[in-house]
Design a protein around this motif. Structure first.
Motif, PDB file in Angstrom:
ATOM      1  N   ASP A   1       1.150  -1.017  -0.050  1.00 41.98           N
ATOM      2  CA  ASP A   1       0.217  -0.012   0.370  1.00 41.98           C
ATOM      3  C   ASP A   1       0.848   0.998   0.384  1.00 41.98           C
ATOM      4  O   ASP A   1       2.178   1.042   0.246  1.00 41.98           O
TER       5      ASP A   1
ATOM      6  N   GLU B   1      -4.620   6.356   0.066  1.00 41.94           N
ATOM      7  CA  GLU B   1      -4.241   4.750   0.999  1.00 41.94           C
ATOM      8  C   GLU B   1      -4.203   4.259  -0.903  1.00 41.94           C
ATOM      9  O   GLU B   1      -5.300   4.024  -1.076  1.00 41.94           O
ATOM     10  N   THR B   2      -3.213   4.155  -1.534  1.00 42.31           N
ATOM     11  CA  THR B   2      -3.545   3.125  -2.812  1.00 42.31           C
ATOM     12  C   THR B   2      -2.847   1.570  -2.743  1.00 42.31           C
ATOM     13  O   THR B   2      -2.059   1.458  -1.768  1.00 42.31           O
ATOM     14  N   ARG B   3      -3.386   0.786  -3.453  1.00 35.59           N
ATOM     15  CA  ARG B   3      -2.612   0.059  -4.180  1.00 35.59           C
ATOM     16  C   ARG B   3      -2.251   0.047  -5.265  1.00 35.59           C
ATOM     17  O   ARG B   3      -3.392  -0.097  -6.037  1.00 35.59           O
TER      18      ARG B   3
ATOM     19  N   TYR C   1      -5.073   2.286  -7.549  1.00 31.64           N
ATOM     20  CA  TYR C   1      -6.657   1.886  -7.040  1.00 31.64           C
ATOM     21  C   TYR C   1      -7.087   2.639  -5.381  1.00 31.64           C
ATOM     22  O   TYR C   1      -5.390   2.228  -5.228  1.00 31.64           O
TER      23      TYR C   1
ATOM     24  N   ILE D   1      -7.779   2.741  -1.987  1.00 36.30           N
ATOM     25  CA  ILE D   1      -8.763   1.457  -1.623  1.00 36.30           C
ATOM     26  C   ILE D   1      -9.232   2.817   0.195  1.00 36.30           C
ATOM     27  O   ILE D   1     -10.660   2.897   0.176  1.00 36.30           O
ATOM     28  N   LYS D   2      -8.466   3.936   0.171  1.00 37.65           N
ATOM     29  CA  LYS D   2      -8.773   5.378   1.868  1.00 37.65           C
ATOM     30  C   LYS D   2      -8.884   6.421   1.142  1.00 37.65           C
ATOM     31  O   LYS D   2      -6.809   6.002   0.993  1.00 37.65           O
TER      32      LYS D   2
ATOM     33  N   LYS E   1     -13.472   6.381  -2.599  1.00 38.75           N
ATOM     34  CA  LYS E   1     -12.865   5.097  -2.271  1.00 38.75           C
ATOM     35  C   LYS E   1     -13.514   4.188  -3.286  1.00 38.75           C
ATOM     36  O   LYS E   1     -14.946   4.080  -3.996  1.00 38.75           O
TER      37      LYS E   1
END
Length: 361
Positions: free
Chosen positions: A6, A27-29, A32, A34-35, A337
């Motif tokens: 992350d 917060e990304t993956r 993408y 995430i939040k 999100k």
């Protein structure tokens, strides 16, 4: 087992597409999201505290300085709340003129919001067209009130200036110009492949999420949730007001609903001019002691003032609830999100039309 990494992606507090400072912490993956969280507190003004103990004659000027974009509705709601404390009557002509100025303010605010969005997705040509058209609405505000931003047009018991026949003709010409130009620009927005690719199915916000997050204004109406305060206002009832709703709840729908509401505002102004009869624009009256809560529909959604005054009209307590705080919460917790690309974070955030000046009042 492959480890998932992350990544923290901070955006702001100063960023080219932000009109005002704030920080979005994602917060990304990979790409993408995430939040996300929003960090405020960079431009705190403390206007509510400054208002306490001051007479209404000073508070009405402070109220319209809560927001630097849509100042008229703060003037409108603050004065109407105080009028209800002391049962101050308002002549019909003044009530219609208040609605005219309020809708002009909505037009310029919506055009500025959509300009910001087009600029964010790098469609600078359409962005500049919209910003240029906004000048027509600003000129119309100046024509009627004598000022472009802090108009101070609405006063207890009426308005400051009447609309002369010459100004009414100029106003009608400006409304025709806005309708004609905006029709052309909306076709560019609807048919532009760049806009469609960057806007449709991005930042989706369902009706159930809108209800849960208490979203307001065009942000909620683009998700088919009707909470337009104009439907409960006595003047707008005379105009036969009906809210505009869309279903998709994505960035595209939030921009389109503002375009449609600009057309609606020009029509509401024409209805005001048609129904408005000659007469007084000031009913008189003074503000005494009491308490009241009153709300109105700002360009971004419901704006409410809770006011209590002493027998001399000095403010004892005042609380202001602005629409952006709910819409920003809805944006960071629901719209951002699941956004598939970090490049869409700023455009999704701008699509909710946040106003940091209101939040940092």
């Amino acid at each position: 087992m492959k480890k998932t990494v992350d990544v923290s992606l901070p955006i702001g507090p100063v960023h080219p597409v932000f009109k005002e400072p704030c920080r979005i912490k994602c917060e990304t993956r990979g790409e993408y999201v995430i939040k996300a969280e929003l960090e405020l507190g960079y431009v705190k003004k403390g206007i509510e505290r400054i208002m306490v103990g001051r007479p209404w004659q000073e508070v009405m000027f402070l109220a319209e300085r809560v927001c630097g974009i849509c100042s008229v509705i703060h003037n409108y709601v603050c004065i109407e709340g105080m009028e209800r404390i002391s049962d101050v009557p308002v002549p019909d002509r003044a009530a219609y003129l208040r609605a005219v100025v309020n809708e002009l303010d909505r037009i310029q605010s919506h055009l500025l919001a959509n300009y910001s969005y087009c600029y964010t997705i790098e469609h600078e040509t359409l962005a500049m067209y919209l910003l240029n058209l906004r000048e027509t609405a600003m000129d119309a505000l100046e024509l009627i009130t004598g000022a472009r931003v802090t108009c101070s047009f609405i006063i207890p018991g009426g308005v400051r200036f009447d609309l002369t026949p010459e100004k009414e003709r100029s106003l009608r010409t400006m409304l025709d110009h806005i309708d004609a130009e905006l029709t052309r620009f909306v076709r560019m927005f609807e048919g532009g492949s760049l806009i469609a690719l960057r806007s449709k199915d991005v930042g989706t916000f369902t009706r159930e999420e809108a209800i849960e997050s208490h979203a307001v204004g065009p942000t909620a109406r683009a998700s088919n949730l009707d909470n337009d305060c104009r439907g409960f206002h006595p003047t707008y009832r005379k105009l036969g007001f009906e809210p505009i709703l869309l279903d998709d709840g994505d960035n595209y729908a939030r921009i389109m609903i503002r375009f449609l509401e600009v057309f609606q505002s020009t029509q509401l102004i024409r209805t005001c001019l048609a129904q408005m009869e000659a007469g007084s624009i000031r009913g008189g009256g003074t503000i005494g002691g009491g308490a009241f809560k009153w709300a109105g529909e700002a360009p971004r959604g419901e704006l409410s003032y809770s006011i209590s005054t002493d027998e001399h009209g000095r403010v004892k307590e005042i609380g202001i609830r602005t629409p952006s705080i709910m819409n920003i919460e809805a944006c960071v917790h629901y719209m951002l999100k699941g956004v598939s690309s970090s490049a869409d974070v700023t455009s999704t955030y701008i699509s909710s039309d946040p106003c940091i000046a209101c939040n940092e009042r």
